[in-house]
Design a protein around this motif. Structure first.
Motif, short mmCIF file in Angstrom:
data_model
loop_
_atom_site.label_atom_id
_atom_site.label_comp_id
_atom_site.label_asym_id
_atom_site.label_seq_id
_atom_site.Cartn_x
_atom_site.Cartn_y
_atom_site.Cartn_z
N ILE A 609 78.45 91.12 162.27
CA ILE A 609 78.97 90.39 163.43
C ILE A 609 78.72 88.89 163.23
O ILE A 609 79.61 88.06 163.45
CB ILE A 609 78.31 90.90 164.73
CG1 ILE A 609 78.73 92.35 165.00
CG2 ILE A 609 78.68 90.01 165.90
CD1 ILE A 609 77.98 93.00 166.13
N LYS A 610 77.51 88.54 162.79
CA LYS A 610 77.18 87.13 162.54
C LYS A 610 78.08 86.55 161.46
O LYS A 610 78.61 85.44 161.62
CB LYS A 610 75.72 87.03 162.13
CG LYS A 610 75.26 85.62 161.78
CD LYS A 610 73.99 85.62 160.95
CE LYS A 610 74.27 86.14 159.56
NZ LYS A 610 73.11 86.08 158.65
N ASN A 611 78.31 87.29 160.38
CA ASN A 611 79.10 86.77 159.27
C ASN A 611 80.59 86.67 159.60
O ASN A 611 81.31 85.91 158.95
CB ASN A 611 78.89 87.65 158.03
CG ASN A 611 77.51 87.50 157.44
OD1 ASN A 611 76.86 86.48 157.65
ND2 ASN A 611 77.04 88.52 156.73
N THR A 612 81.04 87.46 160.60
CA THR A 612 82.43 87.29 161.05
C THR A 612 82.62 85.91 161.67
O THR A 612 83.60 85.21 161.38
CB THR A 612 82.79 88.38 162.08
OG1 THR A 612 82.61 89.67 161.49
CG2 THR A 612 84.24 88.24 162.53
N PHE A 613 81.67 85.51 162.50
CA PHE A 613 81.76 84.19 163.14
C PHE A 613 81.36 83.07 162.19
O PHE A 613 81.70 81.91 162.43
CB PHE A 613 80.87 84.15 164.39
CG PHE A 613 81.40 84.98 165.52
CD1 PHE A 613 82.40 84.49 166.34
CD2 PHE A 613 80.92 86.26 165.75
CE1 PHE A 613 82.91 85.26 167.39
CE2 PHE A 613 81.42 87.03 166.79
CZ PHE A 613 82.42 86.53 167.61
N ASN A 614 80.65 83.40 161.11
CA ASN A 614 80.27 82.38 160.11
C ASN A 614 81.34 82.16 159.05
O ASN A 614 81.13 81.41 158.11
CB ASN A 614 78.96 82.79 159.42
CG ASN A 614 77.75 82.48 160.26
OD1 ASN A 614 77.85 81.80 161.27
ND2 ASN A 614 76.60 83.01 159.87
N TRP A 615 82.47 82.87 159.16
CA TRP A 615 83.59 82.72 158.22
C TRP A 615 83.15 83.04 156.79
O TRP A 615 83.59 82.41 155.82
CB TRP A 615 84.19 81.31 158.29
CG TRP A 615 84.91 81.06 159.57
CD1 TRP A 615 84.36 80.77 160.79
CD2 TRP A 615 86.33 81.10 159.78
NE1 TRP A 615 85.34 80.63 161.75
CE2 TRP A 615 86.57 80.81 161.15
CE3 TRP A 615 87.43 81.32 158.96
CZ2 TRP A 615 87.83 80.77 161.71
CZ3 TRP A 615 88.70 81.27 159.51
CH2 TRP A 615 88.90 80.99 160.86
N VAL A 617 83.99 85.75 155.16
CA VAL A 617 85.25 86.19 154.56
C VAL A 617 86.38 85.60 155.41
O VAL A 617 86.69 86.14 156.47
CB VAL A 617 85.35 87.73 154.50
CG1 VAL A 617 86.65 88.16 153.83
CG2 VAL A 617 84.15 88.32 153.77
N PRO A 618 86.98 84.49 155.00
CA PRO A 618 88.00 83.84 155.83
C PRO A 618 89.15 84.76 156.24
O PRO A 618 89.65 84.65 157.36
CB PRO A 618 88.50 82.70 154.92
CG PRO A 618 87.34 82.39 154.03
CD PRO A 618 86.68 83.71 153.78
N PHE A 619 89.57 85.67 155.34
CA PHE A 619 90.67 86.59 155.68
C PHE A 619 90.33 87.38 156.94
O PHE A 619 91.17 87.53 157.84
CB PHE A 619 90.91 87.52 154.49
CG PHE A 619 92.03 88.51 154.71
CD1 PHE A 619 93.33 88.20 154.33
CD2 PHE A 619 91.79 89.75 155.29
CE1 PHE A 619 94.36 89.11 154.53
CE2 PHE A 619 92.81 90.66 155.49
CZ PHE A 619 94.10 90.34 155.11
N LEU A 620 89.11 87.89 157.01
CA LEU A 620 88.71 88.70 158.16
C LEU A 620 88.53 87.85 159.42
O LEU A 620 88.85 88.30 160.53
CB LEU A 620 87.41 89.45 157.85
CG LEU A 620 87.54 90.57 156.80
CD1 LEU A 620 86.17 91.07 156.39
CD2 LEU A 620 88.37 91.72 157.34
N SER A 621 88.04 86.63 159.26
CA SER A 621 87.88 85.76 160.43
C SER A 621 89.24 85.36 161.00
O SER A 621 89.43 85.32 162.22
CB SER A 621 87.07 84.52 160.04
OG SER A 621 85.76 84.88 159.65
#
Length: 696
Positions: A609-615, A617-621
């Motif tokens: 969850i943290k890494n989603t908001f930290n970009w 993986v830009p594709f997933l963000s």
């Protein structure tokens, strides 16, 4: 039949002083009473032939047979009759080390020239010389040949062996299997129930399902793919077992499925009756057309041909989005060369070969003998079923008497590949936590359909069938506990920060918080919930773009911790081998593994969850931004009651509309594609100048 003594020379003919140039024709006929190495009392034997410490031929695998018939004919150029032909038999085990079944020597200077000789070789084990391991039956002819013909024969032999090596790896098609449920299985435990799981075997491909506890009507609901190497499809062998902790699992029944009876690209609903047992298995089986997979030389490859590249780009363009949703794209990787590899042999050299893995797809290069700077120059092409998969390239040292020695490994997420860019990757250890000796040069291209890849993100990810068995590790348990602790401490600190606003520790902060609270509660609407997450994502992106926040700092402590854990875990493994406590405490071990795994999963989802908001993986963000925009618009324009009504109707009727639908949670499937902090460290590229630690 001429018997050759494997312990010494046959005295039928004296050794020749000037052996000259020869041609050795061999017919590998059959084996007799070979050793059983599998649980069922059989083996899957194949034969390796080596000369001058180099593998010159490898036979095909004969499944479940102690008296196999090969009838394979091949020809070898021979320069020195004083070098014996080294023959070794193995039992093939998919995903594990092949079991040794015996060895023999064929002394060439003992053979008559220009004469067909029937030879029987008794197999032996140097560790147990008195053990009867059976024999091999061959027909050999040794013929002197002209020097001018030698080069042509060597070229033909090399080309033929290369083609055999390729064909043995390339699958002809793929079968998709959905294991739905079992019915009326027999009870094996004292409580009148069982803990069933299912094993599948198709040729050398194997799969084991999860275990369902205390039931005679298990609902597995899991899907997997197997590669089909035989032209006629082969026979799918299925067996059901009852899991017993601390002792041998109980057999519950078996059945088979002839793949040649299936119609291609059509899903078949099959209810298979178990033989030697009781009950049925319900399967959905689809035999799919052959995939785009190939092995070629550097001079001839798919994407370098402009016409072929245009065809592939056309195949994965946006207009073809809804044609075969499972075909996401294609990846081509060029295995060029390696430099400065670790010396694995006592001679100070290695016999390196390279293995490329993309989830459950696996291809292998040829072996370059006695070289620390090998050049392979091979091109592998594979289908992409999930753009979030990780391309793993491993280097091994071929060993004549043992399983291959590990030399190094790199893991490359497909989304990080820059097409057409040749890069030097520092090899890492098995855990991908630190460097080992050597650098490998790779070039990769990936072409995929963005919409298909996005849709595939919200379905369950394909699991690797071959995994290392989980072990109790004090360091891993402590590490997972600390990862969970960090997530919990973040929530505690957030709560403390909010509580400080109520206590007016900082008047300015409390006044701002009070105004935000009053205005928020007075004006809040439901659509603002996904909108606020969207704003947070954009804000984090701006911070990263401006350089005010980086992703590197938070990973350094974890990277150091992983390095330290590896050193301590090696010591623990040595201690556990001496004490042997784990073998005596199966029940406690299972509990510890469960706690260790649960802690790891909880920590991983918090980090994802943290890494989603930290970009990370830009594709997933960007995909998350698109989904949040759609959610905000839906909640803004459509009343909440209608959204909840549609969601509830879909949930209640899903089972009625498709009784065999595999369960999934779209949010959890999305998060499973986001790497955890541990995976971020594992996928991080190392600097070429970074050297391995002393222990490595």
């Amino acid at each position: 039949m001429k018997d050759i003594n494997t312990n010494g020379h046959d005295n039928a003919q004296p050794a020749l002083p000037n052996p000259g140039m020869y041609k050795l024709d061999i017919l590998l006929r059959r084996g007799h009473n070979l050793a059983a190495r599998d649980r069922g009392g059989t083996s899957d034997p194949y034969v390796k032939f080596k000369m001058c410490k180099k593998e010159v031929y490898r036979s095909k695998v004969i499944l479940k047979n102690l008296n196999p018939v090969w009838d394979e004919r091949f020809c070898l150029p021979v320069d020195n009759l004083h070098e014996p032909l080294y023959i070794k038999v193995f039992d093939y085990d998919f995903g594990r080390q092949d079991d040794f079944m015996g060895l023999a020597y064929l002394y060439l200077d003992a053979l008559d020239h220009r004469r067909l000789l029937d030879v029987r070789l008794e197999l032996q084990d140097p560790q147990c010389p008195k053990q009867d391991l059976g024999s091999l039956e061959l027909a050999v002819t040794l013929t002197p040949k002209d020097e001018g013909v030698d080069r042509e024969v060597q070229q033909q032999q090399s080309q033929r062996l290369s083609e055999v090596h390729k064909k043995s790896q390339l699958w002809r098609s793929t079968v998709s299997i959905s294991l739905i449920e079992g019915r009326n299985l027999i009870p094996m435990d004292q409580n009148g129930l069982s803990d069933p799981y299912v094993k599948f075997k198709l040729g050398n491909e194997k799969y084991k399902s999860k275990t369902m506890s205390k039931t005679l009507s298990p609902q597995w609901r899991e899907q997997f793919d197997l590669h089909v190497f035989d032209e006629d499809g082969g026979i799918l062998e299925i067996s059901v077992w009852d899991k017993d902790t601390g002792k041998r699992d109980d057999f519950m029944g078996r059945c088979t499925l002839d793949m040649s009876t299936l119609i291609r690209d059509q899903t078949h609903k099959l209810e298979l009756e178990l033989e030697d047992g009781k009950g049925q298995l319900l399967l959905l089986v689809t035999l799919m057309s052959s995939a785009l997979v190939s092995i070629s030389d550097l001079s001839v490859n798919l994407l370098d041909d402009p016409h072929e590249r245009r065809q592939i780009l056309k195949r994965y363009r946006l207009l073809k989005t809804f044609c075969n949703l499972s075909d996401i794209g294609v990846v081509q990787v060029k295995i060029l060369r390696a430099e400065g590899l670790m010396a694995a042999d006592v001679t100070g050299k290695s016999d390196p070969f390279c293995v490329v893995e993309l989830c459950n797809d696996r291809l292998q290069t040829h072996t370059v003998y006695k070289n620390l700077n090998p050049e392979w120059n091979k091109v592998f092409t594979l289908n992409v079923k999930d753009i979030h998969s990780v391309l793993e390239v491993s280097v091994y040292d071929e060993d004549r008497d043992r399983s291959a020695d590990f030399l190094g490994k790199v893991a490359i997420p497909l989304l990080t590949i820059h097409n057409g860019e040749q890069k030097a990757y520092v090899l890492k250890n098995k855990e991908l936590t630190g460097p080992t000796k050597g650098v490998i040069f790779l070039e990769a291209d990936v072409i995929f359909n963005t919409v298909k890849a996005s849709l595939r993100t919200f379905v369950p990810a394909e699991q690797k069938y071959i995994k290392e068995e989980s072990k109790v590790s004090k360091q891993l348990l402590l590490r997972n506990f600390n990862r969970v602790k960090r997530c919990i401490m973040y929530l505690i600190n957030l709560g403390s920060y909010i509580n400080s606003c109520f206590k007016w520790e900082s008047p300015r902060r409390s006044i701002c918080a009070f105004l935000v609270f009053v205005l928020g509660v007075w004006n809040v609407e439901l659509y603002m919930v996904p909108l606020s997450l969207l704003v947070f994502l954009v804000w984090k992106y701006c911070l990263l773009a401006c350089g005010k926040e980086t992703q590197e700092g938070s990973m350094q402590a974890l990277e150091d911790l992983l390095e330290k854990d590896d050193e301590e875990s090696e010591k623990d493994e040595k201690d556990s081998d001496k004490k042997g406590l784990m073998d005596k405490l199966h029940a406690i071990q299972d509990v510890c593994i469960s706690v260790q795994t649960v802690l790891g999963e909880v920590a991983s989802y918090g980090e994802r969850i943290k890494n989603t908001f930290n970009w990370t993986v830009p594709f997933l963000s960007w995909l998350a931004i698109a989904v949040l925009c759609i959610a905000s618009l839906l909640v803004y324009f459509i009343p909440l009651r209608y959204i909840v009504l549609v969601w509830g109707i879909n949930k209640f009727t899903k089972k009625l509309r498709n009784p065999y639908l595999l369960d999934n949670n779209e949010l959890m499937d999305f998060l499973s594609r986001v790497p955890s902090d541990v995976q971020v460290v594992q996928y991080k590229e190392l600097e070429p100048g970074q050297s391995p630690s002393k222990r490595r």
